[in-house]
Write a protein that holds these residues in place. Sequence first.
Motif, PDB file in Angstrom:
ATOM      1  N   VAL A 103       1.092  -0.727   0.026  1.00  0.00           N
ATOM      2  CA  VAL A 103      -0.305  -0.061  -0.038  1.00  0.00           C
ATOM      3  C   VAL A 103       0.841   1.315  -0.035  1.00  0.00           C
ATOM      4  O   VAL A 103       1.589   2.105   1.035  1.00  0.00           O
ATOM      5  N   GLN A 104       1.021   1.931  -0.805  1.00  0.00           N
ATOM      6  CA  GLN A 104       1.662   3.353  -1.013  1.00  0.00           C
ATOM      7  C   GLN A 104       1.251   4.357  -0.999  1.00  0.00           C
ATOM      8  O   GLN A 104       1.948   5.766   0.463  1.00  0.00           O
ATOM      9  N   ARG A 105       0.051   4.711  -0.869  1.00  0.00           N
ATOM     10  CA  ARG A 105      -0.773   6.031   0.143  1.00  0.00           C
ATOM     11  C   ARG A 105      -2.028   5.611   0.001  1.00  0.00           C
ATOM     12  O   ARG A 105      -2.956   4.639  -0.265  1.00  0.00           O
ATOM     13  N   VAL A 106      -2.438   6.459   1.399  1.00  0.00           N
ATOM     14  CA  VAL A 106      -3.960   6.395   1.882  1.00  0.00           C
ATOM     15  C   VAL A 106      -4.438   7.453   1.726  1.00  0.00           C
ATOM     16  O   VAL A 106      -3.788   8.817   2.820  1.00  0.00           O
ATOM     17  N   VAL A 107      -5.661   8.159   1.532  1.00  0.00           N
ATOM     18  CA  VAL A 107      -5.792   9.143   1.729  1.00  0.00           C
ATOM     19  C   VAL A 107      -7.411   8.652   2.681  1.00  0.00           C
ATOM     20  O   VAL A 107      -8.210   8.634   2.022  1.00  0.00           O
ATOM     21  N   VAL A 108      -8.120   9.422   3.857  1.00  0.00           N
ATOM     22  CA  VAL A 108      -8.958   9.909   4.419  1.00  0.00           C
ATOM     23  C   VAL A 108      -9.521  10.755   4.225  1.00  0.00           C
ATOM     24  O   VAL A 108      -8.904  11.638   4.136  1.00  0.00           O
ATOM     25  N   ALA A 109     -11.080  11.131   3.914  1.00  0.00           N
ATOM     26  CA  ALA A 109     -11.976  12.054   4.241  1.00  0.00           C
ATOM     27  C   ALA A 109     -12.367  12.308   5.560  1.00  0.00           C
ATOM     28  O   ALA A 109     -13.554  10.941   5.794  1.00  0.00           O
ATOM     29  N   HIS A 110     -12.706  12.544   6.384  1.00  0.00           N
ATOM     30  CA  HIS A 110     -13.471  12.403   7.921  1.00  0.00           C
ATOM     31  C   HIS A 110     -14.245  13.341   8.170  1.00  0.00           C
ATOM     32  O   HIS A 110     -13.814  15.080   8.340  1.00  0.00           O
ATOM     33  N   ASP A 111     -15.995  13.270   8.221  1.00  0.00           N
ATOM     34  CA  ASP A 111     -16.841  14.438   8.699  1.00  0.00           C
ATOM     35  C   ASP A 111     -17.384  13.716  10.551  1.00  0.00           C
ATOM     36  O   ASP A 111     -17.755  13.000  10.718  1.00  0.00           O
ATOM     37  N   CYS A 112     -16.574  14.120  11.565  1.00  0.00           N
ATOM     38  CA  CYS A 112     -17.185  14.029  12.655  1.00  0.00           C
ATOM     39  C   CYS A 112     -17.816  15.161  13.053  1.00  0.00           C
ATOM     40  O   CYS A 112     -17.949  15.379  14.320  1.00  0.00           O
ATOM     41  N   GLY A 113     -18.699  15.291  12.682  1.00  0.00           N
ATOM     42  CA  GLY A 113     -18.728  16.780  12.855  1.00  0.00           C
ATOM     43  C   GLY A 113     -18.510  18.282  13.606  1.00  0.00           C
ATOM     44  O   GLY A 113     -17.228  18.703  13.226  1.00  0.00           O
ATOM     45  N   LEU A 114     -19.090  18.727  14.809  1.00  0.00           N
ATOM     46  CA  LEU A 114     -17.842  19.550  15.600  1.00  0.00           C
ATOM     47  C   LEU A 114     -16.404  19.147  15.892  1.00  0.00           C
ATOM     48  O   LEU A 114     -16.254  18.343  16.297  1.00  0.00           O
ATOM     49  N   ILE A 115     -14.432  19.671  14.785  1.00  0.00           N
ATOM     50  CA  ILE A 115     -13.817  19.047  15.345  1.00  0.00           C
ATOM     51  C   ILE A 115     -13.308  19.853  16.462  1.00  0.00           C
ATOM     52  O   ILE A 115     -12.746  21.754  16.139  1.00  0.00           O
ATOM     53  N   ILE A 116     -13.012  19.599  17.942  1.00  0.00           N
ATOM     54  CA  ILE A 116     -12.706  20.562  18.536  1.00  0.00           C
ATOM     55  C   ILE A 116     -11.111  20.370  18.647  1.00  0.00           C
ATOM     56  O   ILE A 116     -10.303  21.806  19.056  1.00  0.00           O
ATOM     57  N   ASN A 117     -10.239  19.296  17.944  1.00  0.00           N
ATOM     58  CA  ASN A 117      -9.181  19.342  18.292  1.00  0.00           C
ATOM     59  C   ASN A 117      -8.432  18.800  17.345  1.00  0.00           C
ATOM     60  O   ASN A 117      -8.292  17.758  16.956  1.00  0.00           O
ATOM     61  N   PRO A 118      -8.371  19.718  16.138  1.00  0.00           N
ATOM     62  CA  PRO A 118      -7.932  18.439  14.992  1.00  0.00           C
ATOM     63  C   PRO A 118      -6.587  17.910  14.976  1.00  0.00           C
ATOM     64  O   PRO A 118      -6.853  16.938  13.756  1.00  0.00           O
ATOM     65  N   ASP A 119      -6.004  18.350  15.349  1.00  0.00           N
ATOM     66  CA  ASP A 119      -4.755  18.054  15.843  1.00  0.00           C
ATOM     67  C   ASP A 119      -5.040  16.535  15.865  1.00  0.00           C
ATOM     68  O   ASP A 119      -4.490  15.417  15.875  1.00  0.00           O
ATOM     69  N   GLY A 120      -5.626  16.250  16.838  1.00  0.00           N
ATOM     70  CA  GLY A 120      -6.005  14.461  17.859  1.00  0.00           C
ATOM     71  C   GLY A 120      -6.809  14.579  17.123  1.00  0.00           C
ATOM     72  O   GLY A 120      -6.035  12.850  16.994  1.00  0.00           O
ATOM     73  N   VAL A 121      -7.959  14.875  15.839  1.00  0.00           N
ATOM     74  CA  VAL A 121      -8.909  13.436  15.321  1.00  0.00           C
ATOM     75  C   VAL A 121      -7.449  13.541  13.722  1.00  0.00           C
ATOM     76  O   VAL A 121      -7.653  12.169  14.030  1.00  0.00           O
ATOM     77  N   ARG A 122      -5.988  13.806  14.125  1.00  0.00           N
ATOM     78  CA  ARG A 122      -5.247  13.566  12.994  1.00  0.00           C
ATOM     79  C   ARG A 122      -4.653  12.512  13.242  1.00  0.00           C
ATOM     80  O   ARG A 122      -4.645  11.192  12.684  1.00  0.00           O
ATOM     81  N   ASN A 123      -4.431  12.519  14.384  1.00  0.00           N
ATOM     82  CA  ASN A 123      -3.783  11.337  14.999  1.00  0.00           C
ATOM     83  C   ASN A 123      -4.655  10.116  15.686  1.00  0.00           C
ATOM     84  O   ASN A 123      -4.184   9.365  14.947  1.00  0.00           O
ATOM     85  N   GLN A 124      -5.793  10.590  16.223  1.00  0.00           N
ATOM     86  CA  GLN A 124      -6.991   9.565  15.568  1.00  0.00           C
ATOM     87  C   GLN A 124      -6.916   8.509  14.104  1.00  0.00           C
ATOM     88  O   GLN A 124      -7.343   7.200  14.179  1.00  0.00           O
ATOM     89  N   ILE A 125      -7.165   9.322  13.003  1.00  0.00           N
ATOM     90  CA  ILE A 125      -7.428   8.382  11.744  1.00  0.00           C
ATOM     91  C   ILE A 125      -6.421   8.000  11.629  1.00  0.00           C
ATOM     92  O   ILE A 125      -6.250   7.058  10.139  1.00  0.00           O
ATOM     93  N   GLU A 126      -4.839   8.573  11.460  1.00  0.00           N
ATOM     94  CA  GLU A 126      -3.494   8.198  11.070  1.00  0.00           C
ATOM     95  C   GLU A 126      -3.661   6.509  12.298  1.00  0.00           C
ATOM     96  O   GLU A 126      -2.845   6.019  11.413  1.00  0.00           O
ATOM     97  N   GLY A 127      -3.834   6.481  13.543  1.00  0.00           N
ATOM     98  CA  GLY A 127      -4.084   5.695  14.232  1.00  0.00           C
ATOM     99  C   GLY A 127      -4.218   4.207  13.617  1.00  0.00           C
ATOM    100  O   GLY A 127      -4.305   3.093  13.441  1.00  0.00           O
ATOM    101  N   ASN A 128      -5.352   5.020  13.569  1.00  0.00           N
ATOM    102  CA  ASN A 128      -6.980   4.056  12.480  1.00  0.00           C
ATOM    103  C   ASN A 128      -6.428   3.231  11.033  1.00  0.00           C
ATOM    104  O   ASN A 128      -6.922   1.819  11.004  1.00  0.00           O
ATOM    105  N   VAL A 129      -6.005   4.332  10.395  1.00  0.00           N
ATOM    106  CA  VAL A 129      -5.324   3.621   9.336  1.00  0.00           C
ATOM    107  C   VAL A 129      -4.281   2.970   9.445  1.00  0.00           C
ATOM    108  O   VAL A 129      -4.551   1.552   8.617  1.00  0.00           O
ATOM    109  N   ILE A 130      -2.699   2.828  10.052  1.00  0.00           N
ATOM    110  CA  ILE A 130      -2.383   2.253  10.281  1.00  0.00           C
ATOM    111  C   ILE A 130      -2.387   0.686  10.788  1.00  0.00           C
ATOM    112  O   ILE A 130      -2.493  -0.490  10.274  1.00  0.00           O
TER     113      ILE A 130
END
Length: 223
Positions: A103-130
């Motif tokens: 797998v060379q590249r993964v792109v994720v678009a993510h709508d979880c409503g109001l985003i309070i901590n964008p960095d925290g959401v990105r960290n969660q998405i990266e962890g989910n993907v890996i």
Amino acid sequence: SFRSLGGAENTFANESFVDELAAATHVDPLQFRLRYLDEPRLRQVLMAAAEKAGWERRPSPRPRQDDLAEGRGLAFARYENDQAIVACVAFVTVDTASGAVRVQRVVVAHDCGLIINPDGVRNQIEGNVIQSLSRALKEEVQFDRMRVTSVDWETYPILKFSEVPEVEIVLIDRPDQPALGAGEPAQITTAAAVANAIFDATGARVRQIPFTPERIMKALGGE
């Protein structure tokens, strides 16, 4: 415990089948999904992932390639039917001589409503993907007639640092909507996106996780 509970398995089945329907009707997988989606919020997530990924609109699979085949795959879901919305695009290479998938590249678009901590959401998405990519490609509990035989990192391999793909994320903030969880939703689309990318690259449909070289070769008609 299994992160996302039944979401990963259900989405793998659902989105693999949707991809099969698109292929059977010779329609681009993105266009096929958009054709049956009316809700703007769902459509926006799909289109955001496709735009970020540079999605090539065409039916799958690609024309037959050399031994190292390339493909892209799409998967889409709304977690638990009323929570965060996720679209995932995976780009893979498949060595059709050995069955190895990268797998060379993964792109994720993510709508979880109001985003309070964008960095925290990105960290969660990266962890989910890996984590979900490790399951999709490698992780499998093995048994014999007496016991579990996958008892260490050699017999139960996980994704290595050198195998982690580029992960790109599009966050869709909705300040007027309730904040939804981001700890699990991005987990559920990875395996389906990779499976659909393998199909796009090779024309072979894999229906069992993990996508080991042996299973890829079997799907290709080899041993």
